[in-house]
Each structure stands twice: as structure tokens, then as C-alpha cells.
Write a protein that holds these residues in place. Structure first.
Motif, short mmCIF file in Angstrom:
data_model
loop_
_atom_site.label_atom_id
_atom_site.label_comp_id
_atom_site.label_asym_id
_atom_site.label_seq_id
_atom_site.Cartn_x
_atom_site.Cartn_y
_atom_site.Cartn_z
N VAL B 91 -1.77 0.78 -15.32
CA VAL B 91 -2.62 1.94 -15.16
C VAL B 91 -0.62 2.66 -15.81
O VAL B 91 0.17 2.02 -15.95
N CYS B 92 -0.84 4.06 -16.30
CA CYS B 92 0.24 4.65 -17.08
C CYS B 92 0.98 5.47 -16.13
O CYS B 92 0.38 6.11 -15.43
N ALA B 93 2.45 5.27 -16.51
CA ALA B 93 2.96 5.76 -15.29
C ALA B 93 2.92 7.25 -15.32
O ALA B 93 3.37 8.12 -13.60
N ASP B 94 2.82 7.91 -16.34
CA ASP B 94 2.28 9.89 -16.32
C ASP B 94 1.27 10.31 -15.85
O ASP B 94 0.30 11.35 -16.09
N GLU B 95 0.18 9.22 -14.94
CA GLU B 95 -1.40 9.54 -15.06
C GLU B 95 -1.35 9.83 -13.43
O GLU B 95 -0.54 9.08 -12.28
N PRO B 96 -2.25 10.35 -12.62
CA PRO B 96 -2.62 11.60 -11.57
C PRO B 96 -2.25 9.60 -10.88
O PRO B 96 -3.20 9.15 -11.82
N ALA B 100 -5.56 6.28 -10.45
CA ALA B 100 -5.24 5.44 -9.78
C ALA B 100 -5.91 5.16 -8.55
O ALA B 100 -5.94 4.11 -8.40
N ILE B 101 -5.62 5.69 -7.68
CA ILE B 101 -6.09 4.85 -6.73
C ILE B 101 -7.34 4.57 -6.53
O ILE B 101 -8.20 3.75 -5.28
N ASN B 102 -8.56 6.16 -7.60
CA ASN B 102 -9.65 5.00 -7.92
C ASN B 102 -10.04 3.75 -8.12
O ASN B 102 -10.64 3.62 -7.88
N LYS B 103 -8.72 3.61 -9.33
CA LYS B 103 -8.88 2.18 -9.57
C LYS B 103 -8.54 1.64 -8.77
O LYS B 103 -9.27 0.68 -8.53
N LEU B 112 -1.72 -2.70 -9.52
CA LEU B 112 -1.44 -2.37 -10.33
C LEU B 112 -0.36 -2.67 -11.18
O LEU B 112 -0.01 -1.39 -11.65
N PRO B 113 -0.57 -3.30 -11.97
CA PRO B 113 0.89 -3.27 -13.76
C PRO B 113 1.56 -1.54 -14.18
O PRO B 113 0.16 -1.05 -14.68
N GLY B 124 6.59 -0.60 -14.17
CA GLY B 124 7.40 -1.20 -12.26
C GLY B 124 5.48 -1.23 -12.31
O GLY B 124 4.82 -2.40 -12.94
N ILE B 125 5.27 -1.18 -11.14
CA ILE B 125 4.12 -1.93 -10.37
C ILE B 125 3.57 -0.62 -9.53
O ILE B 125 4.06 -0.35 -8.26
#
Lengths: 125, 318, 115
Positions: B91-96, B100-103, B112-113, B124-125
Motif C-alpha cells: 500500500v502507499c503511505a498516502d492511501e486512505p 488498506a484495511i479492505n486489502k 502489508l508493506p 514502513g509496514i
């Protein structure tokens, strides 16, 4: 328009290094530009962004009392430490732009940000 | 109010970004790290998997599962590169955070890295635990703001049995132009009125009137007293001082008129809007002043006023 | 752009210094702090402010500004008006708040960037 859009348009930096999720998505309803406290207080409309060259603690007070969404200091001015401290307490996002007041207003207006509503000035009876 | 709380959390999830809750100090391995070293790395850091990074870029991920499989095969001599999964989902750091939770949920992954958009640099992780901790932290921070939105004392007038009841708040204001302290009364009154559950627009009017009166006391007098009398349907402000008094009340009321010296103007005051602002906030206003004796200002603000637009209809008696 | 053209297009009311409306406006400057204007405004800037104190005329004259626009329909003090006439400094008034007026000036091409 959101605060993060304002930052981009004004090339502004947050004054306090707080995590950006605290403010970036907050909606900016309108804008007002002033260097005089009483003038700020004559505006209505919570969610307004304040552009100012004034840096003392009373600017934060005005923002607190009127429920402004944030304050952007123009022409590279930085708020005084007591002002920053109060903003922290009241959770008011602060930004600083190197642009002058005039240019800042022009850019935001061109980006379709409306002016804050203000009571019509009428003569005292 | 369980429904309200859920809405609040939903809002928070949308306001949080992966970068805000991820772990920055991420442990990584390189493709050439021998698999025999992996056990210590996972154990010492108490993690169950780690991103594989080459020249700063994310190239794969290796998990405890991969390691166990390798053990079952009799631990042949090989490197991380031979066993890692190369098809990494990051996931990207600037993603909501919600994305990411959905992923995490959809893929059944525990972590997820997190990469920087464009560069694939691992920054980050993100684990499920981080997401929850991030939300809790945010809730905690917002609790103080929420407090005024869920006022604790909003039923006070209904709870008290009396034909009339009022609350009286007093604020001492020092004279002498100490700009740093100014506004504390208005701020205190605002907070208190919000806690009483009074509508924000009425509160703002009372706060602005109080602020302007407070600043007048601060700049022009030796100090004075602000009394706020709160009843269920009105807020009355009484502001008194013992001098120097206003010479010409009509003139003082005129917008733009100010006797402020330059140093006051440079602080952003002295625009000559103070009394005028009070008037626009008030439903009734009375100003009595005697030079050499003092000034008494009375302001009445009706609670739950209908004014969407502030009208200039205060009655001024001088 | 000439001050007279700006006056017409933004419907500004001229209350003093009408003899100097053919002045060329180079850029815009907005501030309510005199010290800031003294330090940073440039020659032939049009100054947007809500200060009505007579000192604004002295500052405009000293910095050779193109003129002053008072926002929020502010009425100048008597001394200010007299001084503006004396020094032939164009003094104009708009009912708009500063943000709105500056926005419209900006759209006319009056820039706030310094050269």
C-alpha cells in the motif's frame, strides 16, 4: 476545497508538525483576509479560512471564537510562540505561505473559494 | 448513542492515512540474506514476516510460513530470493487507511508493506494492530473536541425546579494592555456555554460580544468585571469598569471611529469596530458612561435566535 | 491598467483624488498594517485596506502608491479625506470584503507577485 488544496495553491507549510491526517481533509467553506481583529470578528460563517499578516495570540482567539477551519499567515510571517501554543490547545491548524496577502487572495479566489459572509455595513440608527 | 459513535468511527477511518498509523522502523531483509538467518530476524523482532528490499526498492516479501515450508523440506542451503513471494501487494503511505484495511481483509494478510508512491521505496509496514491502534489514538484525541459536542450540563435548566433560574459567571479582566492574556474571558464563556448545550450560533454571538468588551477593558481601562447571566432563553452580559469613561458615546459607536494609538493598531486592534461588533451580536444593548467615573455596558442575546444572517437591529440606549 | 479603468470595471466609488485617476497601476498590495505597507509595498501598487486612519494617506504618498481602496464600505475619517484631497491621493471605496475585491482585481490581471 480542502485544507490540503489550500496548502498546495498557496505553497504553504504547516507551522506545527502535527500528523497531517488531523487537518488535511477538513473542508474550507470560505475565506477572509484581514489584519484587524475586530474586522475578523465582524465576519460570520464557521469553517472559514483566515489569511492574515498578524501573528499575535489574539488571531488564534478570533479563530477560536468564530470556529475558523484554519489560519494561514502570509508573507513568510510566523506566529508568536504563545499563539502556536494556544492553537495547539484549541486544535486550530496553522500554515505559513511566503506569498503576499494580495497574491494569496488572488490565487484562492481564482480557485473558486468564496469570500466569507459578512453582515452588510449599515449606519448606526 | 451507539449510532452516533459508529458514524464517528467511520468518519475517522476516512480521515486517517496509511502513513499516519504505519510502523516506520520496518525490519527488512535483502534477497541474498541466507534463509538460515531468517529465524533470528523474525524471532528477535517478534514479527511473522518481512519485506525483501534491494537497493531501497521492494522486491518481495517473506513470511514465517515460507520459512516453515523450507524447514519441512530439510532446510536446504538457499537465500531469501529463492523462497520469497515476488508478487507483493503493498500500500502507499498516502492511501486512505480504509483502503488498506479492505486489502488486509480481502487478502487475509496480517501485514502489508508500505511504499512511497512512484519510487517503490519501503517506508514502513502496516499491520491490523496498527490500524486499530491508530483509530483508538485518533478517537482519544478527538474525545476532547467531542466533549463540547456532547454537553454534560445541557439539561441543567430542566433539572432545576424553580420558577426562574439563572447561572452567573464572572470574569475579572485586568487593564494595562497585556495582549497575551486578552480573550481568556470570552474563551472561557464560549466553552461554558457550549457545555450547557446552547446552539453554536448563539454561543458565537455571546463570545464575540464578550471578546470585544474584554479588549476594551484591557486597552482603555484599569480593568473591570464581566458578568454573564445565563437563563434558559437568554444570555445577559454586564460589563463594568471604573474609568476613564467614554466622552462621546455616539461617536464611539460609529464603525471606524477609534482613539487607539498606533501601537495598538499595529497589534491588529483599534479598527474602531469593537462597540459596533457588540451591537451586531446583541438583541439589546445599553451603554452608560460618565467621564471620570466609569462605563457600564449591558448586552442581551436571546438563545436560539432565528437570525441566520446577523441583522443590525439592536436597540442602543446611551 | 489605468486606475480609471479598474474603477469602472469594479464599480469603485471615488471619494478623493479624482484628479489622479489616470495613474497606471502596476500591481496590488493588501494589508491593514501600516508598518508592513511601508516596508513592502511598491511604487504604483494599488493598496487594498480597511484602515481609515489619516496615516494611510501619508504612507500612500510616501511610497508613491497608485491609490487606496477601502473595503467593506468603510468610510474614512474626516482628516483622512482632507489629507487625501490635499495630497491628491486617489481614495476609492468598495462594499466588498478584502478577499472578494482582491480576487476580482487579480482576475483583471493586477498581480501580487513582486518582480
Amino acid at each position: 476545497m480542502k485544507l490540503k488544496d489550500v496548502c498546495k495553491i498557496l505553497e504553504a507549510e504547516p507551522v506545527r508538525k502535527v500528523d497531517s491526517s488531523r487537518w488535511r481533509s477538513r473542508e474550507v467553506a470560505s475565506c477572509q483576509a484581514s489584519d484587524l481583529i475586530s474586522d475578523m470578528l465582524s465576519f460570520r460563517g464557521p469553517g472559514s479560512l483566515l489569511l492574515t499578516g498578524l501573528t499575535n495570540i489574539q488571531v488564534i482567539r478570533a479563530a477560536e471564537l468564530l470556529d475558523f477551519v484554519g489560519i494561514c499567515f502570509v508573507r513568510g510571517k510566523r506566529p508568536e510562540p504563545e499563539a502556536v501554543k494556544l492553537a495547539e490547545e484549541k486544535d486550530i491548524p496553522l500554515f505559513a505561505t511566503p506569498l503576499l496577502m494580495y497574491e494569496s487572495c488572488g490565487r484562492l479566489y481564482a480557485a473558486k473559494l468564496p469570500a466569507g459572509t459578512r453582515k452588510e455595513a449599515s449606519p448606526i440608527a | 448513542m451507539p449510532e452516533l459513535e459508529i458514524t464517528k468511527i467511520q468518519e475517522l477511518v476516512y480521515e486517517l492515512w496509511v502513513g499516519d498509523v504505519m510502523h516506520n522502523d520496518v525490519v527488512t531483509v535483502t534477497p541474498s540474506t541466507p534463509l538460515s538467518n531468517l529465524r533470528e530476524i523474525l524471532r528477535d523482532n517478534r514479527i511473522s514476516g518481512t519485506p525483501v528490499v534491494e537497493n531501497g526498492r521492494l522486491v518481495g516479501i517473506i513470511s514465517m510460513e515460507d520459512f516453515i515450508k523450507w524447514l519441512c523440506e530439510g532446510s536446504p542451503g538457499c537465500a531469501v530470493a529463492d523462497r520469497m513471494s515476488r508478487n507483493v501487494i503493498a500500500v502507499c503511505a498516502d492511501e486512505p487507511l480504509i483502503q488498506a484495511i479492505n486489502k488486509l481483509e480481502r487478502l487475509g494478510f496480517g501485514r502489508l508493506p508500505v511504499i512511497k508512491r512512484g519510487t517503490k521505496e519501503v517506508v514502513g509496514i502496516l499491520t491490523k494492530g496498527d490500524s486499530i491502534a491508530g483509530l483508538l489514538k485518533k478517537l482519544d484525541i478527538d474525545y476532547r473536541q467531542a466533549e463540547t459536542r456532547h454537553p454534560r450540563s445541557s439539561h441543567i435548566f430542566e433539572d432545576i425546579v424553580a420558577d426562574r433560574s439563572s447561572l452567573i459567571f464572572e470574569y475579572d479582566v485586568a487593564g494595562g494592555g497585556d495582549v497575551e492574556r486578552g480573550g481568556a474571558s470570552a474563551s472561557g464563556l464560549k466553552t461554558s456555554l457550549m457545555r450547557l448545550g446552547i446552539d453554536p450560533q448563539t454561543v458565537r454571538r455571546a463570545a464575540i460580544a464578550t471578546y470585544e468588551a474584554e479588549m476594551n477593558l484591557m486597552f482603555f481601562t484599569n480593568g473591570g468585571l464581566i458578568t454573564a447571566i445565563i437563563e434558559s432563553d437568554s444570555i445577559r452580559l454586564e460589563v463594568t469598569d471604573d474609568g476613564p469613561g467614554i466622552e462621546n458615546v455616539d461617536q464611539a459607536m460609529r464603525p471606524g471611529f477609534s482613539t487607539a494609538p498606533d501601537w495598538v493598531r499595529e497589534l491588529g486592534f483599534g479598527a474602531g469596530m469593537g462597540l459596533y461588533n457588540i451591537k451586531t451580536c446583541a438583541d439589546r444593548m445599553r451603554l452608560d458612561s460618565t467621564v471620570g467615573v466609569g462605563t457600564r455596558l449591558e448586552v442581551e442575546i436571546l438563545v436560539g435566535g432565528k437570525r441566520e444572517v446577523i441583522r443590525d437591529n439592536a436597540t442602543v440606549t446611551a | 491598467m489605468k486606475l480609471s479603468e479598474i474603477m469602472q470595471r469594479l464599480q469603485l466609488e471615488v471619494i478623493a483624488g479624482s484628479g489622479s485617476l489616470l495613474r497606471e497601476v502596476n500591481g496590488g498590495y493588501a494589508s491593514d498594517l501600516l508598518s508592513d505597507v511601508i516596508a513592502n509595498a511598491q511604487e504604483r501598487d494599488l493598496w487594498v485596506t480597511l484602515q481609515t486612519h489619516q496615516n494611510i494617506i501619508a504612507v500612500a504618498s510616501m511610497k508613491e502608491l497608485a491609490g487606496i481602496v477601502l473595503v467593506n464600505a468603510r468610510e474614512p475619517e474626516v482628516d483622512t479625506l482632507e489629507k487625501a484631497k490635499e495630497e491628491n491621493v486617489p481614495l476609492l471605496v468598495s462594499p466588498l470584503p478584502a478577499f472578494e475585491l482582491i480576487g476580482r482585481l487579480y482576475k483583471l490581471g493586477i498581480s501580487g507577485m513582486r518582480t
